[in-house]
Design a protein around this motif. Structure first.
Motif, PDB file in Angstrom:
ATOM      1  N   ASP A 218       0.834  -1.221   0.000  1.00  0.00           N
ATOM      2  CA  ASP A 218       0.000   0.000   0.000  1.00  0.00           C
ATOM      3  C   ASP A 218       0.854   1.250   0.000  1.00  0.00           C
ATOM      4  O   ASP A 218       0.649   2.172   0.809  1.00  0.00           O
ATOM      5  CB  ASP A 218      -0.948  -0.003   1.208  1.00  0.00           C
ATOM      6  N   ARG A 219       1.859   1.278  -0.846  1.00  0.00           N
ATOM      7  CA  ARG A 219       2.736   2.446  -1.047  1.00  0.00           C
ATOM      8  C   ARG A 219       3.509   2.801   0.219  1.00  0.00           C
ATOM      9  O   ARG A 219       3.990   3.927   0.379  1.00  0.00           O
ATOM     10  CB  ARG A 219       1.925   3.660  -1.524  1.00  0.00           C
ATOM     11  N   VAL A 220       3.689   1.814   1.092  1.00  0.00           N
ATOM     12  CA  VAL A 220       4.487   2.011   2.302  1.00  0.00           C
ATOM     13  C   VAL A 220       5.618   1.000   2.302  1.00  0.00           C
ATOM     14  O   VAL A 220       5.388  -0.211   2.197  1.00  0.00           O
ATOM     15  CB  VAL A 220       3.644   1.859   3.575  1.00  0.00           C
ATOM     16  N   LEU A 221       6.842   1.534   2.420  1.00  0.00           N
ATOM     17  CA  LEU A 221       8.014   0.669   2.545  1.00  0.00           C
ATOM     18  C   LEU A 221       8.251   0.406   4.013  1.00  0.00           C
ATOM     19  O   LEU A 221       8.404   1.347   4.798  1.00  0.00           O
ATOM     20  CB  LEU A 221       9.250   1.320   1.914  1.00  0.00           C
ATOM     21  N   SER A 222       8.323  -0.891   4.375  1.00  0.00           N
ATOM     22  CA  SER A 222       8.554  -1.265   5.753  1.00  0.00           C
ATOM     23  C   SER A 222       9.879  -2.006   5.840  1.00  0.00           C
ATOM     24  O   SER A 222      10.177  -2.892   5.032  1.00  0.00           O
ATOM     25  CB  SER A 222       7.423  -2.161   6.257  1.00  0.00           C
ATOM     26  N   ALA A 223      10.664  -1.631   6.890  1.00  0.00           N
ATOM     27  CA  ALA A 223      11.938  -2.317   7.158  1.00  0.00           C
ATOM     28  C   ALA A 223      11.932  -2.725   8.612  1.00  0.00           C
ATOM     29  O   ALA A 223      12.160  -1.897   9.500  1.00  0.00           O
ATOM     30  CB  ALA A 223      13.111  -1.412   6.854  1.00  0.00           C
ATOM     31  N   ALA A 224      11.666  -4.018   8.881  1.00  0.00           N
ATOM     32  CA  ALA A 224      11.589  -4.532  10.245  1.00  0.00           C
ATOM     33  C   ALA A 224      12.825  -5.354  10.538  1.00  0.00           C
ATOM     34  O   ALA A 224      13.212  -6.203   9.737  1.00  0.00           O
ATOM     35  CB  ALA A 224      10.328  -5.384  10.418  1.00  0.00           C
ATOM     36  N   ASN A 225      13.456  -5.104  11.713  1.00  0.00           N
ATOM     37  CA  ASN A 225      14.673  -5.824  12.055  1.00  0.00           C
ATOM     38  C   ASN A 225      14.652  -6.307  13.479  1.00  0.00           C
ATOM     39  O   ASN A 225      13.954  -5.760  14.334  1.00  0.00           O
ATOM     40  CB  ASN A 225      15.896  -4.950  11.828  1.00  0.00           C
TER      41      ASN A 225
ATOM     42  N   PRO B 275       8.640   9.777   7.544  1.00  0.00           N
ATOM     43  CA  PRO B 275       9.253   8.560   8.076  1.00  0.00           C
ATOM     44  C   PRO B 275       8.832   8.310   9.521  1.00  0.00           C
ATOM     45  O   PRO B 275       8.656   9.265  10.296  1.00  0.00           O
ATOM     46  CB  PRO B 275      10.751   8.833   7.977  1.00  0.00           C
ATOM     47  N   GLU B 276       8.692   7.031   9.853  1.00  0.00           N
ATOM     48  CA  GLU B 276       8.217   6.653  11.179  1.00  0.00           C
ATOM     49  C   GLU B 276       9.021   5.451  11.658  1.00  0.00           C
ATOM     50  O   GLU B 276       9.347   4.551  10.878  1.00  0.00           O
ATOM     51  CB  GLU B 276       6.731   6.305  11.123  1.00  0.00           C
ATOM     52  N   ILE B 277       9.336   5.458  12.966  1.00  0.00           N
ATOM     53  CA  ILE B 277      10.054   4.335  13.565  1.00  0.00           C
ATOM     54  C   ILE B 277       9.206   3.793  14.699  1.00  0.00           C
ATOM     55  O   ILE B 277       8.836   4.517  15.621  1.00  0.00           O
ATOM     56  CB  ILE B 277      11.436   4.762  14.109  1.00  0.00           C
TER      57      ILE B 277
ATOM     58  N   GLU C 282      10.775  -1.305  13.567  1.00  0.00           N
ATOM     59  CA  GLU C 282      10.266  -1.258  12.192  1.00  0.00           C
ATOM     60  C   GLU C 282      10.291   0.192  11.728  1.00  0.00           C
ATOM     61  O   GLU C 282       9.779   1.094  12.411  1.00  0.00           O
ATOM     62  CB  GLU C 282       8.843  -1.790  12.109  1.00  0.00           C
ATOM     63  N   VAL C 283      10.906   0.421  10.595  1.00  0.00           N
ATOM     64  CA  VAL C 283      10.896   1.735   9.955  1.00  0.00           C
ATOM     65  C   VAL C 283       9.837   1.690   8.863  1.00  0.00           C
ATOM     66  O   VAL C 283       9.852   0.818   7.993  1.00  0.00           O
ATOM     67  CB  VAL C 283      12.276   2.067   9.341  1.00  0.00           C
ATOM     68  N   ARG C 284       8.898   2.658   8.942  1.00  0.00           N
ATOM     69  CA  ARG C 284       7.812   2.704   7.961  1.00  0.00           C
ATOM     70  C   ARG C 284       7.943   4.003   7.181  1.00  0.00           C
ATOM     71  O   ARG C 284       8.029   5.092   7.766  1.00  0.00           O
ATOM     72  CB  ARG C 284       6.454   2.620   8.640  1.00  0.00           C
ATOM     73  N   LEU C 285       7.945   3.856   5.851  1.00  0.00           N
ATOM     74  CA  LEU C 285       8.150   5.018   4.993  1.00  0.00           C
ATOM     75  C   LEU C 285       6.999   5.119   3.991  1.00  0.00           C
ATOM     76  O   LEU C 285       6.985   4.442   2.955  1.00  0.00           O
ATOM     77  CB  LEU C 285       9.479   4.892   4.242  1.00  0.00           C
TER      78      LEU C 285
END
Length: 908
Positions: A71-78, A123-125, A181-184
């Motif tokens: 949904d046009r959101v890049l998520s980077a979870a670590n 950007p959101e963390i 998780e970084v959500r962009l």
């Protein structure tokens, strides 16, 4: 996070600073703009992975990262350590970072998160400890509420406020199973397309720079890092796995190198460098493209020409594209070079490692120049090149030869690199390192003192030959000084005078002749190309040096080696008796243990031995010699069983006396006189030796031997001579001359006898008598007792028996004898022949001083004193001379009257 970090207070403090100092707002905006410059989506992915790796380091675990685009959101979870207050301070304080002490951290001073602004304004963390968010819209609103110079500056910047300076609390938890998780939310379609392309192209090699990150899930495509050993890692991309060889070095920067660096850099002194290269399925290094970029750890614009992946904590410009030329950069370039050198050395069991060496092209950047120079310097002195014996050596001690020569050269020389190391592609790099290549001439020179078996030398020649064919530009003369092992144990330089044994040449025996015979196991076509001659038994026998050895063999202290060599050659050639007359000089042992020339020996039980009796200059060949080599071989070298034959073409008449034949000089004198003393070259000369030694009573048996080849061939041979003007004239053969006046036919000379077919000579010459032997070895007479059975007309004619009137009139001596026979009252003449005889004799003896006969024949059976005869030149006057007997004068009665010294009828 909200319980431990007061975002509102932080915002108020920043806004207060901007209100009181508009310049501070401009500086913060400029700083963030510098950080975001060039923030491509692929760089963003690397930054997110780097943050995940650092979180794993802080937690002391193998990290995992999950990247999704929904949904046009890049998520980077670590996984790993959660976001803390210090981390938030690092994010909101431009150019600062909370990563200060972690030795394995790859992030650089907290500036990487700014890359998120390349694709997102919000950007959101989210973390297990709380969350924060950043917002361009909220930051814009806050700045405009400040008014004054800050708001004016915002307008000048088209609303681009420093987003990361102001943080707001964010609700929500990270994705299940992850710490952060970084959500962009992506800004627009361009950002969406860029992120989608970046996710699709994330390489597994990303994990090389992030050793603590074990797994990256990219929209379901799993990238995995698995350590194989201390220097090998397996990087999986879904079902595909590739191994990489790598070397990592780390440490702390010397304090003095950081004197001119920002405070944040001076605090964090840890450095890390990794050099890596992929491996083929066979475990060989597979060089990357020649033009790579330096990773610091994100990809920079610094190009390097080394075909390896080079990753390090190099200082970079704010946009993370360039690496400044600084003391730190130079220090890290040295460390990078050491890592690259160690990587190359670790792969040096494969010649493919040479693809990793610095090439001849110019450096592509300052860093490239620094690293290449250091790599080259370290590889020159490092002990890393393998030789063929499994030893390791520096380039200065390494030698290379063409591949065909490697195995054989390694038997003699130390430091030879294995096959496959020297190619047109690797040659420039090896030369640059100082590795010495030996040309063919140098290889041959190096082998000058080699001591190997003949078969080893054959392998050497084979290698040289292949090398010559592999490089057509190499002149064969470069290997002219090649060493050649001989059959006698010697080794000589150069092949020009060497003989190559072929056609079953008895090489070991022939060695005694002093010839340079290559050992059969070493013989090779290369030696022929270098001037060696093929040596068959026949060609060796034809060598003048062999003839010289034979001629002096009788004078040697030990003639046995020469005798054995020559007999072996003769046995191999299969030559017949008399083909090489000089072989009769070969010294051979006789039955008494003494040495004699072969031509003075008789085979045991030889028929000739009985014919010539005991009192002759011959010995008997040793019986053991006959058993070892056979009678045929001994006969071929001149040992006698039957008559020895001489058969020579192109013999000068004056050299006949050198043949030691009975009466040969007298025969030559007669031939010369008949040709008025003019020099004569005989086109062929055939003779039979030792005829003068035959016992008188043994001639019937001797004639039987003479009737068989090769003696018969010599008897039947014609003889002609070539005069100086080129004319070819007939010459009476020596054997016909010799036999004609020897009493060999029942005590009669052949010249006194006629053939049964010579009817015109009936009465003048006696027929050949029947010859019967008076005894002798049975082997001579295995058919019947009649010698006549083998003495056919052709052979009798060759012995000198008369074949007809023309034969008698052929020479002066026989014509004179015929004149005498005509006056012999005990003989008769055929009535049809008598009218021709005196006229023919007068013609044959014209100009010859012949004593006139006392008696002349006037009728077939009537002989009268010469004074009672008249030469009838006028037949009608016959009645006028009562008491005189007429003789027909033919066409030239005057010549007949002169020959007989009788008057013509016309004179009376």
């Amino acid at each position: 996070m909200s319980d431990r970090y007061d975002t509102a207070a932080r915002r108020e403090a920043v806004l207060a600073a901007w209100r009181s100092s508009p310049t501070r707002f401009r500086e913060d905006a400029n700083a963030e703009e510098d950080l975001v410059l060039g923030g491509y989506a692929d760089r963003l992915i690397v930054e997110l992975a780097q943050n995940a790796s650092d979180a794993a380091v802080r937690a002391g675990i193998a990290g995992e990262l999950r990247l999704t685009l929904v949904d046009r959101v890049l998520s980077a979870a670590n996984t790993g350590a959660a976001l803390d207050a210090e981390g938030v301070d690092g994010l909101t304080s431009l150019r600062a970072s909370g990563k200060r002490d972690e030795q394995s951290s790859t992030g650089r001073f907290g500036i990487g998160f700014a890359a998120t602004l390349a694709v997102s304004d919000e950007p959101e963390i989210r973390s297990t400890t709380g969350g924060i968010r950043f917002s361009l819209a909220d930051t814009d609103k806050a700045v405009r509420e400040l008014g004054g110079a800050a708001a004016a500056e915002l307008d000048r910047r088209d609303g681009r406020a420093p987003v990361l300076r102001l943080a707001w609390p964010a609700p929500g938890a990270p994705m299940d199973g992850y710490a952060t998780e970084v959500r962009l939310p992506l800004r627009d379609d361009a950002a969406l397309a860029a992120v989608r392309a970046a996710l699709d192209s994330v390489p597994a090699s990303l994990l090389l720079a992030l050793p603590t990150l074990s797994t990256v899930d990219v929209n379901g495509r799993v990238l995995r890092r698995t350590e194989v050993d201390e220097q090998t890692v397996a990087l999986a991309d879904g079902e595909k796995t590739r191994h990489w060889r790598y070397v990592t070095t780390a440490g702390d920067l010397p304090v003095e190198l950081l004197a001119d660096r920002p405070v944040e850099e001076r605090i964090r002194q840890a450095w890390r460098v990794t050099a890596a290269v992929p491996l083929t399925e066979a475990g060989e290094p597979a060089a990357l493209d020649a033009a790579q970029v330096l990773y610091a750890p994100t990809p920079t614009d610094e190009r390097i020409s080394l075909p390896v992946r080079l990753i390090g904590t190099f200082p970079t410009s704010p946009d993370r594209r360039r690496v400044p030329d600084s003391a730190v950069t130079r220090f890290l370039a040295e460390q990078a070079a050491e890592a690259v050198a160690d990587l190359i050395a670790g792969c040096s069991e494969h010649p493919a490692v040479l693809r990793l060496l610095p090439g001849p092209d110019l450096p592509l950047s300052t860093v490239d120049s620094l690293v290449r120079a250091a790599v080259d310097a370290q590889l020159r002195t490092a002990v890393w090149l393998p030789d063929t014996h499994g030893q390791w050596l520096p380039p200065s001690r390494a030698l290379v030869v063409d591949d065909p020569l490697v195995e054989i050269a390694a038997d003699v020389l130390d430091g030879i690199l294995p096959a496959g190391w020297w190619t047109s592609a690797t040659a420039p790099a090896l030369r640059a390192l100082g590795v010495r290549r030996l040309g063919l001439a140098e290889v041959v020179e190096a082998f000058a003192g080699a001591d190997g078996e003949p078969s080893w030398w054959h392998d050497f020649y084979d290698a040289i030959d292949i090398a010559l064919r592999h490089d057509p530009s190499t002149e064969i003369g470069e290997v002219a000084a090649i060493r050649v092992p001989l059959v006698d144990g010697r080794t000589v330089t150069g092949a020009r005078e060497v003989l190559l044994p072929v056609d079953d040449l008895p090489a070991e025996a022939v060695a005694a002749l002093g010839l340079r015979i290559a050992h059969p196991d070493a013989a090779h076509p290369l030696l022929a190309r270098l001037g060696a001659r093929e040596a068959s038994p026949a060609s060796v026998l034809a060598d003048d040096r062999v003839r010289a050895e034979v001629e002096q063999s009788y004078e040697l202290d030990d003639p046995a080696p020469v005798a054995e060599a020559v007999l072996a050659l003769v046995a191999a050639t299969g030559i017949g008796p008399g083909e090489l007359p000089w072989l009769a000089d070969l010294a051979l042992p006789d039955a008494e243990g003494d040495w004699r020339p072969a031509g003075e020996l008789l085979l045991p039980g030889a028929p000739l031995a009985w014919l010539i009796g005991a009192d002759v200059p011959f010995g008997t060949a040793d019986r053991q010699l006959v058993e070892d080599y056979g009678a045929d071989v001994l006969a071929a070298v001149g040992t006698l069983a039957t008559f020895a034959v001489v058969d020579q073409p192109d013999l000068d008449l004056s050299d006949v006396d050198d043949l030691a034949l009975d009466g040969a000089s007298d025969w030559a004198d007669e031939v010369a006189d008949a040709l008025d003393g003019e020099p004569v070259q005989l086109t062929r000369f055939a003779a039979v030796r030792d005829l003068e030694l035959i016992r008188p009573d043994a001639w019937p048996q001797a004639l039987r031997l003479l009737a068989a080849p090769p003696a018969r061939d010599a008897l039947m041979a014609s003889c002609t001579g070539e005069l100086m003007d080129g004319r070819i004239v007939p010459v009476t053969p020596y054997l016909r001359w010799w036999f004609a006046h020897r009493p060999v036919l029942a005590g009669r000379c052949p010249a006194e006898l006629r053939l049964p077919s010579a009817a015109e000579l009936v009465g003048l010459y006696d027929p050949v008598p029947e010859l019967r032997p008076s005894g002798g070895p049975p082997s001579l007479f295995d058919v019947d007792d009649s010698v006549g059975g083998v003495l056919d007309d052709e052979l009798l004619a060759a012995l000198g028996c008369r074949t007809g009137l023309l034969d008698v009139l052929e020479d002066t001596a026989s014509a004179t004898d015929l004149l005498r026979r005509l006056g012999d009252p005990d003989r008769s003449v055929h009535a049809a022949v008598l009218p021709l005889l005196y006229a023919r004799l007068a013609e044959a003896l014209a100009g010859v001083d012949v004593p006139p006969p006392d008696h002349v024949r006037v009728a077939p059976d009537v002989v009268v004193p010469a004074e009672q005869a008249v030469v009838l030149d006028q037949p009608w006057r016959l009645a006028e001379f009562p008491g005189r007997h007429p003789i027909l004068g033919g066409a030239d009665p005057e010549t007949v009257a002169e020959l007989l010294d009788i008057p013509l009828a016309s004179e009376l």
